[in-house]
Scaffold this motif. Structure first.
Motif, PDB file in Angstrom:
ATOM      1  N   LEU A  98       0.844  -1.200   0.000  1.00  0.00           N
ATOM      2  CA  LEU A  98       0.000   0.000   0.000  1.00  0.00           C
ATOM      3  C   LEU A  98       0.882   1.254   0.000  1.00  0.00           C
ATOM      4  O   LEU A  98       0.559   2.260  -0.607  1.00  0.00           O
ATOM      5  CB  LEU A  98      -0.930   0.002   1.220  1.00  0.00           C
ATOM      6  CG  LEU A  98      -2.029  -1.074   1.213  1.00  0.00           C
ATOM      7  CD1 LEU A  98      -2.800  -1.077   2.529  1.00  0.00           C
ATOM      8  CD2 LEU A  98      -2.995  -0.875   0.044  1.00  0.00           C
ATOM      9  N   LYS A  99       2.042   1.160   0.681  1.00  0.00           N
ATOM     10  CA  LYS A  99       2.901   2.344   0.802  1.00  0.00           C
ATOM     11  C   LYS A  99       3.748   2.590  -0.458  1.00  0.00           C
ATOM     12  O   LYS A  99       3.860   3.704  -0.931  1.00  0.00           O
ATOM     13  CB  LYS A  99       3.808   2.153   2.019  1.00  0.00           C
ATOM     14  CG  LYS A  99       4.585   3.376   2.392  1.00  0.00           C
ATOM     15  CD  LYS A  99       5.135   3.259   3.785  1.00  0.00           C
ATOM     16  CE  LYS A  99       5.985   4.475   4.091  1.00  0.00           C
ATOM     17  NZ  LYS A  99       6.710   4.305   5.343  1.00  0.00           N
ATOM     18  N   TYR A 100       4.343   1.504  -0.975  1.00  0.00           N
ATOM     19  CA  TYR A 100       5.287   1.687  -2.089  1.00  0.00           C
ATOM     20  C   TYR A 100       4.697   1.326  -3.448  1.00  0.00           C
ATOM     21  O   TYR A 100       5.367   1.417  -4.467  1.00  0.00           O
ATOM     22  CB  TYR A 100       6.568   0.869  -1.845  1.00  0.00           C
ATOM     23  CG  TYR A 100       7.271   1.297  -0.580  1.00  0.00           C
ATOM     24  CD1 TYR A 100       7.948   2.511  -0.519  1.00  0.00           C
ATOM     25  CD2 TYR A 100       7.226   0.512   0.557  1.00  0.00           C
ATOM     26  CE1 TYR A 100       8.562   2.922   0.649  1.00  0.00           C
ATOM     27  CE2 TYR A 100       7.835   0.916   1.729  1.00  0.00           C
ATOM     28  CZ  TYR A 100       8.498   2.127   1.770  1.00  0.00           C
ATOM     29  OH  TYR A 100       9.093   2.542   2.934  1.00  0.00           O
ATOM     30  N   GLY A 101       3.466   0.868  -3.465  1.00  0.00           N
ATOM     31  CA  GLY A 101       2.858   0.484  -4.742  1.00  0.00           C
ATOM     32  C   GLY A 101       3.013  -1.002  -4.979  1.00  0.00           C
ATOM     33  O   GLY A 101       3.734  -1.688  -4.240  1.00  0.00           O
ATOM     34  N   PRO A 102       2.348  -1.528  -6.032  1.00  0.00           N
ATOM     35  CA  PRO A 102       2.303  -2.987  -6.211  1.00  0.00           C
ATOM     36  C   PRO A 102       3.619  -3.642  -6.636  1.00  0.00           C
ATOM     37  O   PRO A 102       3.767  -4.852  -6.500  1.00  0.00           O
ATOM     38  CB  PRO A 102       1.238  -3.184  -7.298  1.00  0.00           C
ATOM     39  CG  PRO A 102       0.974  -1.850  -7.873  1.00  0.00           C
ATOM     40  CD  PRO A 102       1.472  -0.802  -6.942  1.00  0.00           C
TER      41      PRO A 102
ATOM     42  N   SER B  33       2.528  -7.338  -6.364  1.00  0.00           N
ATOM     43  CA  SER B  33       1.167  -7.855  -6.246  1.00  0.00           C
ATOM     44  C   SER B  33       0.381  -7.384  -7.464  1.00  0.00           C
ATOM     45  O   SER B  33      -0.841  -7.398  -7.460  1.00  0.00           O
ATOM     46  CB  SER B  33       0.498  -7.365  -4.954  1.00  0.00           C
ATOM     47  OG  SER B  33       0.384  -5.966  -4.984  1.00  0.00           O
ATOM     48  N   SER B  34       1.124  -6.956  -8.511  1.00  0.00           N
ATOM     49  CA  SER B  34       0.454  -6.495  -9.732  1.00  0.00           C
ATOM     50  C   SER B  34      -0.045  -7.700 -10.523  1.00  0.00           C
ATOM     51  O   SER B  34       0.734  -8.597 -10.869  1.00  0.00           O
ATOM     52  CB  SER B  34       1.461  -5.699 -10.567  1.00  0.00           C
ATOM     53  OG  SER B  34       1.203  -5.900 -11.933  1.00  0.00           O
ATOM     54  N   SER B  35      -1.348  -7.715 -10.818  1.00  0.00           N
ATOM     55  CA  SER B  35      -1.884  -8.885 -11.521  1.00  0.00           C
ATOM     56  C   SER B  35      -1.288  -8.993 -12.925  1.00  0.00           C
ATOM     57  O   SER B  35      -1.121 -10.093 -13.447  1.00  0.00           O
ATOM     58  CB  SER B  35      -3.410  -8.851 -11.560  1.00  0.00           C
ATOM     59  OG  SER B  35      -3.857  -7.679 -12.143  1.00  0.00           O
TER      60      SER B  35
END
Ligand code: HEM
Length: 494
Positions: free
Chosen positions: A59-63, A79-81
């Motif tokens: 959430l802080k640094y992006g996916p 966590s990028s699909s």
């Protein structure tokens, strides 16, 4: 010097050609080994909160970002699909499941579907696929036999018990029967001592493997620890014994031509029977079997007990399940019928969204490659990945991403599935079984068994109550993730 200049020139060309930009970096205090991240996640693991902490970072640094955690080189967290899809489909050949499943795990796991890559993985996968893809793997009649014993062990007077432990034994019995053709009978009142020894040795083998996997540059220290080898040798011996029994049984059937199916008795599907068609060598059979037993061992048990963990805390959902199950009446619980139960299926989907046995899937780049996103300050540009880079795909953070699942992403709300969100729509945003080419081959079987069990519980019991004073889920990570406090509940018979 000329060599390094040439590498730099090639890299610049790749960056320009594909529009790659560098990834955001996690601000490690220790830029050399990332000891700070190792300590942070060590503490969080002890507290049972490491998935929560990884999600905070997402959430802080992006996916997609890079970090060090007891590693000399930075590795990618994503966590990028889009990236997860690329690693598992279009860029599949660029990635290996090593070193976590190979260099370190091989002494215990040996070579098979779970640890191999390339051609030998393809062969192993082809070997098991026919058994898994047949609808009959959801052989629910044979499952019922073990379920009877399981139900007998549940207290009927409302006293508290740990369902997680009991579920592990149920699935140990069903999966050993599916794999070897003979259950190891952990649910019987007189559980053979050998079975307990095996379960202990298997748990220790998993623990030893887990410790080695997180040890980074300190791995050589384990060279002086003989206990892991002792434990996995016991596991190997147990497997060998069961394989020999299965081979002998098979030999007798072939010799006598005795076929129970011909006498009107439907046989359960036995994985080993499929495998002996390919080889009868005990060593290679053991390697293949252990590679299936390992991912099979606890995953479905945890999926079921986690569903009951949530249902004990959400009595309204339990009532909805009971209402749906009451419509079934006396109909036989077939694979088809189970597949069409909306509430039961929604409960299973939602449980596997919030509590996945494999929260993080890892790979290592076999060659220089490119991920579709993750580069640049907005993380939308392609990301160049040098050969040897390790990546962790954070499925837990993906499953709890508020941009995908909404403001109630952390809530257990099966209605989100019952009200239309289908698995198909959530294709690369919902990956409890992984995705793409290496996806779990047992998905239909596991889903059918877990749903079946929920239905049977709703038939047998009218209420489920939480009996744990700790309400939240505290995770225990031992290769697979479970509830550290177990699933302490009581049940009221219908
Ligand atoms: C709810 C239960 C289960 C869940 C959530 C689950 C999940 C997974 C996941 C996430 C993977 C890794 C995919 C990857 O690396 O990309 C996997 C692989 C695998 N699973 Fe499952 N699994 C479950 C049950 C089972 C069962 C019951 C069996 C066997 C009877 C099984 C056999 C396997 C095998 C053999 C692989 C390796 C596949 C390969 O690398 O080609 N799983 N599973």
């Amino acid at each position: 010097m000329a060599y390094y200049l040439q590498i730099a020139a090639t890299l610049i060309a790749i960056y320009i050609q594909h529009g790659c930009k560098p990834a955001k970096r996690y601000p490690n205090w220790d830029p050399f080994l990332g000891l700070d991240a190792f300590v942070l996640f060590g503490i969080k693991a002890i507290q049972g909160k490491s998935s929560i902490e990884y999600r905070k970072l997402q959430l802080k640094y992006g996916p997609t970002f890079t970090m060090k955690r007891l590693t000399k080189a930075s590795f990618i967290q994503t966590s990028s699909s889009k990236n997860i899809q690329a690693v598992n489909t279009t860029k599949f050949d660029d990635w290996s499941v090593g070193p976590s499943r190979q260099d370190i795990a091989i002494p215990f796991m040996e070579n098979g579907i779970f640890t191999d890559d390339g051609e030998s993985w393809k062969r192993a996968r082809a070997l098991v696929r026919p058994t898994f893809t047949r609808a009959e793997v959801a052989d629910l009649e044979h499952f019922e036999k073990h379920l009877g014993r399981f139900l007998e062990l549940i207290p009927k007077d409302g006293s508290m018990f740990d369902l997680q432990d009991l579920s592990r034994r149920l699935f140990l019995d069903t999966s050993s029967e599916f794999i070897f053709g003979q259950s190891i009978q952990s649910l019987l009142p007189q559980t053979p001592a050998e079975t307990f020894e095996f379960m202990k040795a298997f748990d220790y083998s998993l623990l030893g493997l887990g410790l080695r996997l997180v040890s980074g540059p300190f791995l050589p220290l384990f060279f002086f620890d003989p206990t892991w080898k002792r434990a996995y040798t016991k596991v190997h011996r147990f497997m060998d014994k069961n394989i020999k029994i299965a081979l002998e049984r098979r030999r007798k059937i072939v010799e006598t031509g005795e076929d129970t199916e011909a006498q009107g008795v439907r046989k359960p599907y036995i994985l080993l029977n499929q495998m002996v068609l390919d080889t009868q060598d005990v060593f290679s059979l053991r390697a293949q079997i252990i590679n299936i037993f390992f991912p099979a061992r606890d995953t479905a048990a945890y999926a079921f007990s986690n569903a009951m963990f949530e249902l004990a805390r959400h009595p309204k959902v339990w009532d909805e399940l009971r209402a749906e199950v009451s419509q079934i009446g006396d109909s036989k619980l077939t694979f088809e019928l189970i597949k069409n139960l909306k509430v039961a299926k929604a409960i299973v989907n939602e449980t596997l969204r919030l509590h996945i046995p494999a929260t993080r899937l890892s790979r290592t780049a076999l060659r220089d490659t490119i991920l579709p996103v993750g580069g640049g300050p907005d993380q939308l540009s392609p990301l160049f990945v040098p050969k040897g880079t390790y990546i962790e795909m954070d499925i837990n953070a993906l499953h709890r991403d508020p941009k995908i699942w909404g403001g109630d992403a952390l809530e257990f709300n099966p209605l989100r599935w019952a009200k239309g969100r289908t698995l198909w729509e959530a294709r690369w945003e919902y990956l409890p079984f992984g995705g793409g080419i290496r996806m779990c081959p047992a998905q239909p079987m596991a889903l059918a068994q877990v749903t079946y069990l929920l239905v049977r519980m709703a038939q047998e019991f009218k209420a489920v109550e939480n009996r744990d004073h700790v309400s939240e889920y505290v995770e225990e990570i031992k290769m697979t993730v479970s509830s550290r406090n177990g699933v302490k509940i009581s049940l009221v018979p219908a």
